[in-house]
Design a protein around this motif. Structure first.
Motif, PDB file in Angstrom:
ATOM      1  N   THR A 218      55.358 -15.518 -41.620  1.00  0.00           N
ATOM      2  CA  THR A 218      56.750 -15.764 -41.220  1.00  0.00           C
ATOM      3  C   THR A 218      57.376 -14.518 -40.598  1.00  0.00           C
ATOM      4  OG1 THR A 218      57.526 -15.204 -43.458  1.00  0.00           O
ATOM      5  CG2 THR A 218      57.029 -17.518 -43.000  1.00  0.00           C
ATOM      6  N   ARG A 219      56.974 -13.343 -41.066  1.00  0.00           N
ATOM      7  CA  ARG A 219      57.491 -12.116 -40.435  1.00  0.00           C
ATOM      8  C   ARG A 219      56.994 -12.007 -39.002  1.00  0.00           C
ATOM      9  NH1 ARG A 219      56.395 -10.045 -45.683  1.00  0.00           N
ATOM     10  NH2 ARG A 219      54.373  -9.232 -44.990  1.00  0.00           N
ATOM     11  N   GLY A 220      55.766 -12.429 -38.755  1.00  0.00           N
ATOM     12  CA  GLY A 220      55.267 -12.449 -37.386  1.00  0.00           C
ATOM     13  C   GLY A 220      56.027 -13.424 -36.499  1.00  0.00           C
ATOM     14  N   LEU A 221      56.459 -14.559 -37.063  1.00  0.00           N
ATOM     15  CA  LEU A 221      57.271 -15.505 -36.282  1.00  0.00           C
ATOM     16  C   LEU A 221      58.607 -14.890 -35.893  1.00  0.00           C
ATOM     17  CD1 LEU A 221      56.697 -18.872 -38.219  1.00  0.00           C
ATOM     18  CD2 LEU A 221      55.565 -18.086 -36.131  1.00  0.00           C
ATOM     19  N   ASP A 222      59.198 -14.107 -36.794  1.00  0.00           N
ATOM     20  CA  ASP A 222      60.491 -13.486 -36.491  1.00  0.00           C
ATOM     21  C   ASP A 222      60.400 -12.482 -35.348  1.00  0.00           C
ATOM     22  OD1 ASP A 222      61.799 -14.951 -38.394  1.00  0.00           O
ATOM     23  OD2 ASP A 222      61.589 -13.443 -39.974  1.00  0.00           O
ATOM     24  N   LEU A 223      59.241 -11.846 -35.194  1.00  0.00           N
ATOM     25  CA  LEU A 223      59.089 -10.852 -34.131  1.00  0.00           C
ATOM     26  C   LEU A 223      59.145 -11.483 -32.741  1.00  0.00           C
ATOM     27  CD1 LEU A 223      56.253  -8.617 -35.645  1.00  0.00           C
ATOM     28  CD2 LEU A 223      58.710  -8.149 -35.575  1.00  0.00           C
ATOM     29  N   ASP A 224      58.812 -12.769 -32.620  1.00  0.00           N
ATOM     30  CA  ASP A 224      58.811 -13.461 -31.319  1.00  0.00           C
ATOM     31  C   ASP A 224      59.531 -14.791 -31.466  1.00  0.00           C
ATOM     32  OD1 ASP A 224      58.243 -13.656 -28.661  1.00  0.00           O
ATOM     33  OD2 ASP A 224      56.202 -14.385 -28.916  1.00  0.00           O
ATOM     34  N   ARG A 225      60.682 -14.750 -32.116  1.00  0.00           N
ATOM     35  CA  ARG A 225      61.346 -15.984 -32.520  1.00  0.00           C
ATOM     36  C   ARG A 225      61.812 -16.820 -31.331  1.00  0.00           C
ATOM     37  NH1 ARG A 225      63.838 -18.110 -37.119  1.00  0.00           N
ATOM     38  NH2 ARG A 225      64.015 -20.331 -36.634  1.00  0.00           N
ATOM     39  N   ASP A 226      62.331 -16.191 -30.284  1.00  0.00           N
ATOM     40  CA  ASP A 226      62.817 -16.980 -29.143  1.00  0.00           C
ATOM     41  C   ASP A 226      61.681 -17.785 -28.509  1.00  0.00           C
ATOM     42  OD1 ASP A 226      65.364 -16.029 -29.506  1.00  0.00           O
ATOM     43  OD2 ASP A 226      65.163 -14.400 -28.059  1.00  0.00           O
ATOM     44  N   ALA A 227      60.517 -17.144 -28.310  1.00  0.00           N
ATOM     45  CA  ALA A 227      59.377 -17.859 -27.721  1.00  0.00           C
ATOM     46  C   ALA A 227      58.884 -18.959 -28.645  1.00  0.00           C
ATOM     47  CB  ALA A 227      58.247 -16.875 -27.411  1.00  0.00           C
ATOM     48  N   VAL A 228      58.929 -18.718 -29.968  1.00  0.00           N
ATOM     49  CA  VAL A 228      58.510 -19.741 -30.921  1.00  0.00           C
ATOM     50  C   VAL A 228      59.472 -20.927 -30.888  1.00  0.00           C
ATOM     51  CG1 VAL A 228      58.126 -20.232 -33.365  1.00  0.00           C
ATOM     52  CG2 VAL A 228      57.332 -18.072 -32.394  1.00  0.00           C
ATOM     53  N   ASN A 229      60.763 -20.648 -30.824  1.00  0.00           N
ATOM     54  CA  ASN A 229      61.743 -21.737 -30.745  1.00  0.00           C
ATOM     55  C   ASN A 229      61.533 -22.578 -29.488  1.00  0.00           C
ATOM     56  OD1 ASN A 229      62.941 -20.996 -33.138  1.00  0.00           O
ATOM     57  ND2 ASN A 229      64.573 -19.808 -32.169  1.00  0.00           N
ATOM     58  N   ASN A 230      61.278 -21.915 -28.360  1.00  0.00           N
ATOM     59  CA  ASN A 230      61.035 -22.659 -27.118  1.00  0.00           C
ATOM     60  C   ASN A 230      59.761 -23.486 -27.201  1.00  0.00           C
ATOM     61  OD1 ASN A 230      63.337 -21.630 -25.858  1.00  0.00           O
ATOM     62  ND2 ASN A 230      62.257 -19.837 -25.080  1.00  0.00           N
ATOM     63  N   ALA A 231      58.741 -22.952 -27.889  1.00  0.00           N
ATOM     64  CA  ALA A 231      57.490 -23.702 -28.029  1.00  0.00           C
ATOM     65  C   ALA A 231      57.688 -24.985 -28.819  1.00  0.00           C
ATOM     66  CB  ALA A 231      56.434 -22.832 -28.706  1.00  0.00           C
ATOM     67  N   LEU A 232      58.605 -24.970 -29.786  1.00  0.00           N
ATOM     68  CA  LEU A 232      58.822 -26.129 -30.648  1.00  0.00           C
ATOM     69  C   LEU A 232      59.869 -27.084 -30.115  1.00  0.00           C
ATOM     70  CD1 LEU A 232      58.727 -24.393 -34.153  1.00  0.00           C
ATOM     71  CD2 LEU A 232      56.857 -25.412 -32.863  1.00  0.00           C
ATOM     72  N   THR A 233      60.582 -26.686 -29.050  1.00  0.00           N
ATOM     73  CA  THR A 233      61.635 -27.557 -28.519  1.00  0.00           C
ATOM     74  C   THR A 233      61.388 -27.984 -27.073  1.00  0.00           C
ATOM     75  OG1 THR A 233      62.918 -25.579 -27.910  1.00  0.00           O
ATOM     76  CG2 THR A 233      63.400 -26.613 -30.043  1.00  0.00           C
ATOM     77  N   LEU A 234      60.602 -27.220 -26.301  1.00  0.00           N
ATOM     78  CA  LEU A 234      60.348 -27.552 -24.895  1.00  0.00           C
ATOM     79  C   LEU A 234      58.994 -28.232 -24.748  1.00  0.00           C
ATOM     80  CD1 LEU A 234      61.603 -24.295 -23.115  1.00  0.00           C
ATOM     81  CD2 LEU A 234      62.835 -26.437 -23.471  1.00  0.00           C
ATOM     82  N   PRO A 235      58.820 -29.067 -23.719  1.00  0.00           N
ATOM     83  CA  PRO A 235      57.555 -29.804 -23.577  1.00  0.00           C
ATOM     84  C   PRO A 235      56.432 -28.983 -22.953  1.00  0.00           C
ATOM     85  CG  PRO A 235      59.070 -30.430 -21.835  1.00  0.00           C
ATOM     86  CD  PRO A 235      59.834 -29.499 -22.728  1.00  0.00           C
ATOM     87  N   TYR A 236      56.674 -27.738 -22.585  1.00  0.00           N
ATOM     88  CA  TYR A 236      55.664 -26.938 -21.913  1.00  0.00           C
ATOM     89  C   TYR A 236      54.676 -26.354 -22.920  1.00  0.00           C
ATOM     90  CZ  TYR A 236      59.415 -27.189 -18.495  1.00  0.00           C
ATOM     91  OH  TYR A 236      60.401 -27.646 -17.665  1.00  0.00           O
ATOM     92  N   SER A 237      53.466 -26.144 -22.444  1.00  0.00           N
ATOM     93  CA  SER A 237      52.412 -25.610 -23.307  1.00  0.00           C
ATOM     94  C   SER A 237      51.472 -24.763 -22.466  1.00  0.00           C
ATOM     95  CB  SER A 237      51.628 -26.740 -23.978  1.00  0.00           C
ATOM     96  OG  SER A 237      50.480 -26.241 -24.634  1.00  0.00           O
ATOM     97  N   ASN A 238      50.783 -23.843 -23.117  1.00  0.00           N
ATOM     98  CA  ASN A 238      49.805 -22.989 -22.438  1.00  0.00           C
ATOM     99  C   ASN A 238      48.401 -23.581 -22.511  1.00  0.00           C
ATOM    100  OD1 ASN A 238      49.831 -20.657 -20.857  1.00  0.00           O
ATOM    101  ND2 ASN A 238      48.914 -19.418 -22.460  1.00  0.00           N
ATOM    102  N   GLY A 239      48.291 -24.852 -22.875  1.00  0.00           N
ATOM    103  CA  GLY A 239      46.977 -25.472 -22.991  1.00  0.00           C
ATOM    104  C   GLY A 239      46.228 -25.536 -21.680  1.00  0.00           C
ATOM    105  N   GLY A 240      46.950 -25.757 -20.574  1.00  0.00           N
ATOM    106  CA  GLY A 240      46.284 -25.792 -19.280  1.00  0.00           C
ATOM    107  C   GLY A 240      45.640 -24.471 -18.926  1.00  0.00           C
ATOM    108  N   THR A 241      46.305 -23.365 -19.254  1.00  0.00           N
ATOM    109  CA  THR A 241      45.730 -22.046 -18.992  1.00  0.00           C
ATOM    110  C   THR A 241      44.488 -21.829 -19.837  1.00  0.00           C
ATOM    111  OG1 THR A 241      48.043 -21.359 -18.766  1.00  0.00           O
ATOM    112  CG2 THR A 241      46.379 -19.650 -18.639  1.00  0.00           C
ATOM    113  N   GLU A 242      44.519 -22.269 -21.083  1.00  0.00           N
ATOM    114  CA  GLU A 242      43.335 -22.148 -21.933  1.00  0.00           C
ATOM    115  C   GLU A 242      42.185 -22.981 -21.374  1.00  0.00           C
ATOM    116  OE1 GLU A 242      43.039 -20.153 -24.379  1.00  0.00           O
ATOM    117  OE2 GLU A 242      45.117 -19.558 -24.778  1.00  0.00           O
ATOM    118  N   GLY A 243      42.489 -24.141 -20.807  1.00  0.00           N
ATOM    119  CA  GLY A 243      41.436 -24.948 -20.203  1.00  0.00           C
ATOM    120  C   GLY A 243      40.804 -24.272 -19.000  1.00  0.00           C
ATOM    121  N   VAL A 244      41.634 -23.620 -18.166  1.00  0.00           N
ATOM    122  CA  VAL A 244      41.090 -22.875 -17.035  1.00  0.00           C
ATOM    123  C   VAL A 244      40.216 -21.728 -17.530  1.00  0.00           C
ATOM    124  CG1 VAL A 244      41.690 -21.442 -15.047  1.00  0.00           C
ATOM    125  CG2 VAL A 244      42.986 -23.520 -15.518  1.00  0.00           C
TER     126      VAL A 244
END
Length: 517
Positions: A464-490
């Motif tokens: 949880t302390r690690g989540l706090d260090l990048d909280r804005d990006a974590v919040n966007n990951a859980l609320t926005l439909p975008y994902s980095n899965g396509g980059t991982e596939g490439v």
């Protein structure tokens, strides 16, 4: 009956701009004699039409194979005189769609070669093309690959960023894709904040950046686009939770491992009893050992082993992971067992590396790997668990509706035996529900973190302390439909490309293949 001229027009339809005069069979190849039509051609510089012939030239390009044989063209082309004063004195006419300047292959054969080398590059492409009656070396195949035009670079609105290893632990590169269309955008020869910052400055227009938990990429985006929304990768969030869960399960193994049926009452023991009854039932009927093996679909040695024992209990034994500690062979860790056990009781989440340093000061001469295996095998607590911490972690992290009834009962039995495991199971289910992006998940994540910190789960607190260090990006990951899965596939496809050409090509060729993909 189809005429010869009609047949030639069908077979060599790709040569329609030329006038085919003759087709000769030369054994292993077919030679086609053709010429350019007698009509005016435009000057490549001024565009003036002219039909005045200065001289003739012969070009011998290769065409696509026919009847598994090479096709060689002998084309007579004209050198024309430009009528415009001060322009080119003479020029050689070209045949668009059939012949290109300085090329020894027709356009359609070049297209076939390009399609093959695009997937297989040099050696593999040359081998496949030879089976298609196209002769070219691996170096020529690579030149054909590098000649293929790259797609025009279009700056995406949502950019996906990830790195991959050119040489593990030494050199890395960065892949950029368009998250919305999954189209490859660019490949950078380095990773980190500086490389991404330079690219973003040269290509404005990005509004959203999807990335993993890398702080370097986050810093590079903040320098150039402070108002851009950064989106963390949900897979990495789940993977980080899985690592924390695995450590928590291992730290509480002395509690939950005591639950569960004894080894003589499990499904394996029941299978052993059933097989023993089947084998002895057939033997009592006078069936031979080999026939028993055929009827029961067992090996002959297995049937012999069942036939030797008078009762099935002699075949049922506890697995090696359930043998008690005194039955283990002595190791260099044994003299420090009491100290390790006391330290684990005082601080359940104490790192193994700290324990290693403490016993080294007391005279331990073994390796860190030996200590890790000693602790993970359960010898520190007396007995090894009936289920390994990794196996229990897998059950905890598996979607409940995909578990079998036996797995579900086993999971409920083990988690009920330890209050911390019951709490941990509930927290896992709560976090899994957040991975479906929905408005309000950021507030639910805050409540989840508060609940997790209230529990006696030190490794989860670190997560949880690690989540706090990048909280804005974590919040966007859980609320926005975008994902980095396509980059991982490439990246996965990039690893396949690198395995094909590892050690034999430089970064420009690798970048070319990635962008063409």
């Amino acid at each position: 009956m189809v005429g010869v001229e009609c047949l030639v027009a069908v077979v060599f339809a790709g040569l329609a701009p030329l006038v085919v005069e003759d087709v000769a069979d030369e054994g292993d190849r077919i030679r086609v004699a053709a010429r350019t039509p007698d009509r005016p051609a435009a000057c490549p510089r001024c565009g003036a039409l002219t039909a005045r012939v200065h001289s003739y030239h012969v070009r011998t390009p290769a065409d696509v194979a026919l009847d598994a044989r090479r096709v060689l063209l002998t084309v007579r082309v004209r050198r024309l005189v430009c009528p415009t004063r001060g322009c080119l004195r003479t020029f050689r006419e070209q045949v668009p769609g059939v012949l290109e300047r300085y090329q020894r292959r027709t356009v359609r054969l070049a297209g076939q070669v390009g399609a093959v080398v695009r997937e297989l590059a040099g050696r593999g492409g040359a081998r496949l093309l030879s089976a298609l009656s196209v002769r070219l070396s691996r170096d020529t195949a690579l030149r054909c690959l590098l000649r293929l035009p790259l797609p025009r670079l279009q700056v995406p609105r949502v950019l996906g960023v990830d790195d991959f290893a050119l040489r593990r632990r030494h050199r890395y590169a960065t892949i950029l894709i368009d998250v919305e269309t999954r189209r490859r955008v660019d490949v950078l020869p380095d990773r980190g904040a500086d490389a991404l910052e330079a690219w973003l400055r040269a290509h404005p227009g990005v509004e959203v950046v999807c990335r993993d938990g890398s702080g370097a990429y986050a810093e590079g985006v903040r320098r150039v686009l402070p108002d851009a929304r950064q989106v963390g990768d949900r897979w990495h969030l789940w993977h980080g939770l899985a690592e924390a869960v695995r450590r928590e399960v291992a730290a509480h193994s002395a509690c939950w491992a005591k639950a569960g049926p004894p080894p003589t009452e499990g499904p394996r023991a029941q299978t052993t009893r059933q097989r023993w009854a089947q084998v002895h039932g057939l033997l009592d009927q006078g069936v031979g050992l080999l026939d028993c093996a055929r009827r029961l679909n067992l090996s002959l040695n297995t049937v012999k082993r069942y036939a030797r024992v008078p009762e099935p209990e002699r075949l049922i034994r506890a697995p090696e992971r359930l043998i008690r500690a005194p039955a283990f062979r002595p190791t260099l860790v044994d003299p420090y067992r009491d100290h390790l056990k006391r330290r684990r009781a005082e601080e359940p989440a104490v790192p193994v590396l700290r324990l290693f340093r403490e016993i080294r000061e007391q005279g331990y001469t073994g390796s860190h790997n030996l200590l890790v295996r000693y602790i993970n095998s359960g010898r520190l607590d007396g007995d090894q668990p009936a289920m390994s911490p990794r196996a229990l972690t897998r059950l905890l992290l598996t979607r409940p509706d995909t578990l079998t009834d036996a797995q579900r009962d086993r999971l409920d039995q083990l988690t009920a035996a330890c209050p911390e495991m019951t709490t941990l199971a509930g927290l896992i289910r709560g976090f899994a529900a957040l991975l479906d992006p929905t408005d309000g998940n950021d507030d639910r994540l805050t409540a989840w973190i508060t609940t997790a910190r209230a529990a006696d789960l030190p490794h989860l607190h670190a997560y949880t302390r690690g989540l706090d260090l990048d909280r804005d990006a974590v919040n966007n990951a859980l609320t926005l439909p975008y994902s980095n899965g396509g980059t991982e596939g490439v990246n996965t496809k990039t690893k396949k490309i690198m395995r094909q050409m590892h050690g034999r090509a430089g970064f420009p060729l690798l970048r070319h293949r990635i962008l063409l993909g």
